[in-house]
Motif scaffolding. Structure first.
Motif, PDB file in Angstrom:
ATOM      1  N   UNK A  49       0.812  -1.213   0.000  1.00 47.41           N
ATOM      2  CA  UNK A  49       0.000   0.000   0.000  1.00 47.41           C
ATOM      3  C   UNK A  49       0.844   1.261   0.000  1.00 47.41           C
ATOM      4  N   UNK A  50       1.936   1.231   0.740  1.00 53.49           N
ATOM      5  CA  UNK A  50       2.826   2.397   0.818  1.00 53.49           C
ATOM      6  C   UNK A  50       3.700   2.550  -0.423  1.00 53.49           C
ATOM      7  N   UNK A  51       3.931   1.437  -1.144  1.00 50.89           N
ATOM      8  CA  UNK A  51       4.839   1.453  -2.297  1.00 50.89           C
ATOM      9  C   UNK A  51       4.192   0.748  -3.489  1.00 50.89           C
ATOM     10  N   UNK A  52       3.208   1.399  -4.113  1.00 49.75           N
ATOM     11  CA  UNK A  52       2.595   0.769  -5.298  1.00 49.75           C
ATOM     12  C   UNK A  52       3.683   0.463  -6.327  1.00 49.75           C
ATOM     13  N   UNK A  53       3.542  -0.647  -6.991  1.00 49.73           N
ATOM     14  CA  UNK A  53       4.534  -1.097  -7.969  1.00 49.73           C
ATOM     15  C   UNK A  53       5.743  -1.748  -7.294  1.00 49.73           C
ATOM     16  N   UNK A  54       5.568  -2.178  -6.063  1.00 51.74           N
ATOM     17  CA  UNK A  54       6.631  -2.828  -5.295  1.00 51.74           C
ATOM     18  C   UNK A  54       6.977  -4.180  -5.908  1.00 51.74           C
ATOM     19  N   UNK A  55       8.254  -4.424  -6.090  1.00 53.76           N
ATOM     20  CA  UNK A  55       8.703  -5.717  -6.618  1.00 53.76           C
ATOM     21  C   UNK A  55       8.768  -6.730  -5.482  1.00 53.76           C
ATOM     22  N   UNK A  87       2.863  -6.544 -14.606  1.00 52.65           N
ATOM     23  CA  UNK A  87       4.139  -5.943 -14.995  1.00 52.65           C
ATOM     24  C   UNK A  87       4.302  -4.542 -14.387  1.00 52.65           C
ATOM     25  N   UNK A  88       5.509  -4.246 -13.987  1.00 50.56           N
ATOM     26  CA  UNK A  88       5.819  -2.952 -13.401  1.00 50.56           C
ATOM     27  C   UNK A  88       5.608  -1.842 -14.424  1.00 50.56           C
ATOM     28  N   UNK A  89       5.094  -0.715 -13.968  1.00 48.48           N
ATOM     29  CA  UNK A  89       4.911   0.440 -14.851  1.00 48.48           C
ATOM     30  C   UNK A  89       6.244   1.070 -15.208  1.00 48.48           C
ATOM     31  N   UNK A  90       7.236   0.927 -14.325  1.00 52.59           N
ATOM     32  CA  UNK A  90       8.538   1.555 -14.556  1.00 52.59           C
ATOM     33  C   UNK A  90       9.555   0.618 -15.202  1.00 52.59           C
ATOM     34  N   UNK A  91       9.359  -0.692 -15.068  1.00 53.81           N
ATOM     35  CA  UNK A  91      10.299  -1.662 -15.623  1.00 53.81           C
ATOM     36  C   UNK A  91       9.511  -2.924 -15.988  1.00 53.81           C
ATOM     37  N   UNK A  92       9.204  -3.057 -17.257  1.00 54.94           N
ATOM     38  CA  UNK A  92       8.370  -4.151 -17.739  1.00 54.94           C
ATOM     39  C   UNK A  92       8.911  -5.540 -17.454  1.00 54.94           C
ATOM     40  N   UNK A  93      10.187  -5.657 -17.091  1.00 58.55           N
ATOM     41  CA  UNK A  93      10.777  -6.970 -16.786  1.00 58.55           C
ATOM     42  C   UNK A  93      10.433  -7.425 -15.380  1.00 58.55           C
ATOM     43  N   UNK A  94       9.993  -6.496 -14.550  1.00 63.30           N
ATOM     44  CA  UNK A  94       9.697  -6.817 -13.145  1.00 63.30           C
ATOM     45  C   UNK A  94       8.202  -6.987 -12.939  1.00 63.30           C
TER      46      UNK A  94
END
Length: 142
Positions: A49-55, A87-94
């Motif tokens: 919740x605090x870090x959306x897009x968390x790997x 898939x991550x919005x900032x890094x599609x590999x993650x």
């Protein structure tokens, strides 16, 4: 029932930490029974919740958990529709973790229960004692 004296065993720091952890864990479990969440699950939801897009790998590192444990927790929360993987919005590999609307609602309730639990625990110490306790415990896990 006869009381068994622990004698020098009471000077064992590890035992005292285990007994303190047990008391805190029992209180937590009693108060979280209605939510159906463990402390680890709450931590996963909170960080997601605090870090959306968390790997998932970053989550494991932040909570000092191995990959298998983290994967099992994430899978269980995803199955309950509290967490999603995409898939991550900032890094599609993650692969990124995000709370679902249902997860946001449950986390809000969980934070309220945690606040009550923390009040119960912190009220056993003065503000100065709490500062000291935090510093001392940090020496163990850092």
């Amino acid at each position: 029932m006869a009381r068994i004296e622990r004698g020098d065993l009471d000077r064992n720091l590890g035992l005292r930490l285990r007994r303190a952890h047990g008391a805190v864990q029992r209180h937590f479990t009693d108060h979280f029974a209605d939510l159906g969440l463990t402390q680890k699950q709450v931590s996963v939801l909170w960080l997601a919740g605090d870090h959306p897009d968390l790997a998932q790998t970053d989550l494991a590192r932040a909570l000092d958990m191995d990959r298998a444990t983290t994967m099992a927790l994430v899978h269980g929360l995803e199955k309950r529709e509290l967490l999603s993987r995409s898939p991550s919005r900032s890094d599609g590999r993650r692969i990124a973790l995000r709370l679902t609307p249902k997860g946001v609602t449950l986390l809000t309730r969980a934070k309220s229960v945690i606040a009550e639990h923390e009040t119960w625990l912190c009220n056993r110490f003065s503000a100065r004692e709490l500062d000291t306790l935090f510093d001392l415990l940090q020496r163990i896990h850092n």
